[in-house]
Design an enzyme around this catalytic site. Structure first.
Site, PDB file in Angstrom:
ATOM      1  N   LYS A 113       0.883  -1.192   0.000  1.00  0.00           N
ATOM      2  CA  LYS A 113       0.000   0.000   0.000  1.00  0.00           C
ATOM      3  C   LYS A 113       0.898   1.212   0.000  1.00  0.00           C
ATOM      4  O   LYS A 113       2.013   1.183   0.524  1.00  0.00           O
ATOM      5  CB  LYS A 113      -0.884   0.001   1.245  1.00  0.00           C
ATOM      6  CG  LYS A 113      -2.009   1.024   1.234  1.00  0.00           C
ATOM      7  CD  LYS A 113      -3.124   0.660   0.278  1.00  0.00           C
ATOM      8  CE  LYS A 113      -4.313   0.110   0.986  1.00  0.00           C
ATOM      9  NZ  LYS A 113      -5.403  -0.384   0.208  1.00  0.00           N
TER      10      LYS A 113
HETATM   11  N1  GLU Z   1      -7.254  -0.376  -2.891  1.00  0.00           N
HETATM   12  C1  GLU Z   1      -8.022  -1.551  -3.011  1.00  0.00           C
HETATM   13  C2  GLU Z   1      -8.083  -2.332  -1.709  1.00  0.00           C
HETATM   14  O1  GLU Z   1      -7.901  -1.781  -0.653  1.00  0.00           O
HETATM   15  C3  GLU Z   1      -7.646  -2.422  -4.200  1.00  0.00           C
HETATM   16  C4  GLU Z   1      -6.249  -2.869  -4.282  1.00  0.00           C
HETATM   17  C5  GLU Z   1      -5.909  -3.500  -5.616  1.00  0.00           C
HETATM   18  O2  GLU Z   1      -6.780  -3.676  -6.452  1.00  0.00           O
HETATM   19  O3  GLU Z   1      -4.755  -3.794  -5.783  1.00  0.00           O
HETATM   20  O4  GLU Z   1      -8.365  -3.493  -1.686  1.00  0.00           O
END
Ligand code: GLU
Length: 439
Positions: free
Chosen positions: A122
Site C-alpha cells: 500500500k
Molecule cells: N485499494 C483496493 C483495496 O484496498 C484495491 C487494491 C488492488 O486492487 O490492488 O483493496
C-alpha cells in the site's frame, strides 16, 4: 518467542486502546490474536509482523502559480511470498508510514483469503487531492511514478486506486512508467480505464463484493433480503455500488451518508437516484438539503448512522469509525466492512461479546483486488473480458472465499475475522515454510 511476547503485551493493552489506534496497531493486534490460535511457525508470524520494505520518497510539484511544493510519498511492501506485491495508492492528508504498513498487511491477508497469487502493498502521498487542479494531480502522479519506478512493475509490485485516486490517476502512472521503460506496460497498475487495458467492472467491484457478502451473510443468518434493512456509511465507489446492488436484490437501504452527514428514511431511500461521490461529489448532502423532512425522513450525522437500529450496517467510508467508544451502541446485527479497517481491535472484541457478526474487510471489499487480478491477467494476455464474464467470475471467487471462511467459522466456532485470518495465514504460512528462509 518475540512474537509470543508481543502477543501478551498487546492483548493487555487492548482494553486501553483508543479511537486513535493506527491501522498498523490494529493490524498487529489482529495478527497476534490469531497467531495464538493457530499452528503457524512463530518465526513466520514474526516475519509477517514487519513489512519487507517501506519506500519513502519526496515528490516535488510545480503548482499552477509557478511555486514549488514538496510532498511525501510512501510505498509499503509487506510480503510477496505468494506473488508480486499488490495494493492501492491513496492521496490523503492523513497518509502516514504506519498507515501504509498496516494497510499493506491487510492486502497480504486479503489476497490470500481470495487465493490470488499476490502479496500485499500500500502506498500514497500525503496530500489533499481536493487542493490540486487536474494538471497538478497529473504532474504529481507522474513524478511519484518516477520516484517509485524501481520498486514497482507488473511482476514486482502493482498499484491500484484507493482513497483519493481513480482510473485517471492509474492511467497517468501507467503512462509515466511505460514512457520510461520504452514500451507500453499496462500490467504495472490495475484499475485503469478499460480503453487502455483496464477491466470492465473493476470500479464497481469492491461495492459488488460487499453486496455479495452481505447477501451471503443475510442468507446464513436467516435474514431474507426483502425484509432486511441496511445502513451504508459513505457513498463513494464502495458504498454507492453496494447500496445500489443490495437495493436491486430486494434489501431496503434506510440510510446513506457522505462526509457531511446522511439521510435516514425507515421506509427506504431510492439510492439509484443519488449520484455516487465519483459521479457528483457530496451528492448525498445535496439530496439531504433538497429533502422535505417529514415525520419519517430525517437528516442524521455520520455518528448517528452507525448506531441506527438496522439489520446490516456497512461502514464504507474511512477507517476507525467503530471504536471502543461507540461499539456498545452499534444496534445492527451484522456489520459488513466496506472500508479498510473501520473497526478497531477493542471495538471488535466488544462486538464479539455482544454477538454482533462482523464480516471483515479482507473478505467483504476484496472484489476490488480480485478484479484487479482479472485485469492483470487480461493485460498479460492482451485480451479483454466482457463485463458479464468479470461479474460471473467475481461471483464465483467470492462464493469460494465465503465458503472457506464459513467452514472455518462452523468448525472452530470463531469470528469471521478470525476465520479470514486463519485461512489467509494457513496459505501464507505454508508458502513461507515451503520456500524457507534465504540464504
Ligand atoms: N485499494 C483496493 C483495496 O484496498 C484495491 C487494491 C488492488 O486492487 O490492488 O483493496
Amino acid at each position: 518467542m518475540a512474537s509470543q511476547h508481543r502477543s501478551t503485551t498487546t492483548r493487555e493493552a487492548t482494553a486501553e486502546s483508543t479511537p486513535s489506534e493506527t491501522a498498523l496497531e490494529t493490524a498487529r493486534r489482529q495478527l497476534d490474536r490469531v497467531a495464538a490460535q493457530l499452528d503457524v511457525d512463530d518465526a513466520v508470524i514474526e516475519r509477517l509482523s514487519h513489512p519487507r520494505a517501506v519506500h519513502e520518497v519526496t515528490v516535488p510539484l510545480e503548482r499552477d502559480d509557478g511555486s514549488v511544493e514538496v510532498f511525501t510519498g510512501y510505498r509499503a511492501q509487506h510480503d510477496s511470498v505468494r506473488g508480486p506485491y499488490k495494493g492501492g495508492l491513496r492521496y490523503h492528508p492523513d497518509v502516514t508510514r504506519d498507515e501504509c504498513v498496516g494497510l499493506s498487511m491487510w492486502m497480504t491477508w486479503k489476497c490470500a483469503v481470495m487465493d490470488l497469487p499476490f502479496g500485499g502493498a500500500k502506498g500514497g502521498i500525503v496530500v489533499d487531492p481536493k487542493s490540486l487542479s487536474d494538471g497538478e494531480k497529473e504532474r504529481l502522479t507522474r513524478r511519484f511514478a518516477q520516484e517509485i519506478r524501481d520498486v514497482i512493475g507488473p511482476n514486482a509490485d502493482i498499484p491500484a486506486p484507493d482513497m483519493g485516486t481513480d482510473p485517471q490517476t492509474m492511467a497517468w502512472l501507467m503512462d509515466a512508467y511505460s514512457m520510461q521503460e520504452g514500451e507500453t506496460i499496462p500490467g504495472v497498475v490495475t484499475g485503469k480505464p478499460p480503453v487502455i487495458g483496464g477491466s470492465y467492472g473493476r470500479e464497481e467491484a469492491p461495492g459488488r463484493s460487499v453486496a455479495i457478502v452481505t447477501r451471503e451473510s443475510c442468507n446464513y443468518y436467516d435474514y431474507p433480503l426483502a425484509e432486511t434493512t441496511v445502513a451504508v456509511q459513505g457513498f463513494g465507489s464502495v458504498g454507492a455500488n453496494a447500496a445500489r446492488l443490495l437495493e436491486e436484490w430486494g434489501a431496503t437501504i434506510v440510510a446513506v451518508s457522505d462526509v457531511n452527514g446522511g439521510v435516514y428514511d425507515p421506509d427506504g431511500i431510492d439510492v439509484s437516484a443519488i449520484p455516487s461521490h465519483d459521479e457528483e461529489p457530496e451528492a448525498v448532502t445535496r439530496f439531504a438539503t433538497e429533502l422535505d423532512e417529514g415525520d419519517d425522513v430525517s437528516r442524521i450525522s455520520n455518528d448517528d448512522l452507525l448506531e441506527l437500529d438496522v439489520d446490516v450496517l456497512v461502514p464504507a467510508a474511512v477507517g476507525n469509525v467503530i471504536t471502543a467508544d461507540n461499539a456498545d451502541a452499534i444496534a445492527a446485527d451484522i456489520v459488513v466492512e466496506g472500508a479498510n479497517g473501520p473497526t478497531t481491535f477493542a471495538a471488535d472484541t466488544i462486538l464479539e461479546e455482544r454477538g454482533v457478526h462482523v464480516i471483515p474487510d479482507i473478505l467483504a471489499n476484496a472484489g476490488g483486488v480480485t478484479v484487479s487480478y482479472f485485469e492483470w491477467l487480461q493485460d498479460i494476455n492482451r485480451r479483454q473480458w466482457s463485463l458479464e464474464r468479470v461479474n460471473e467470475e467475481l461471483e464465483a471467487e467470492m462464493k469460494t472465499a465465503w465458503n472457506a471462511l464459513k467452514n472455518h467459522v462452523e468448525r472452530r466456532d470463531v469470528t469471521w475475522r478470525d476465520a479470514a485470518y486463519a485461512v489467509a495465514l494457513d496459505r501464507i504460512g505454508d508458502s513461507h515454510e515451503m520456500r524457507g528462509l534465504w540464504p
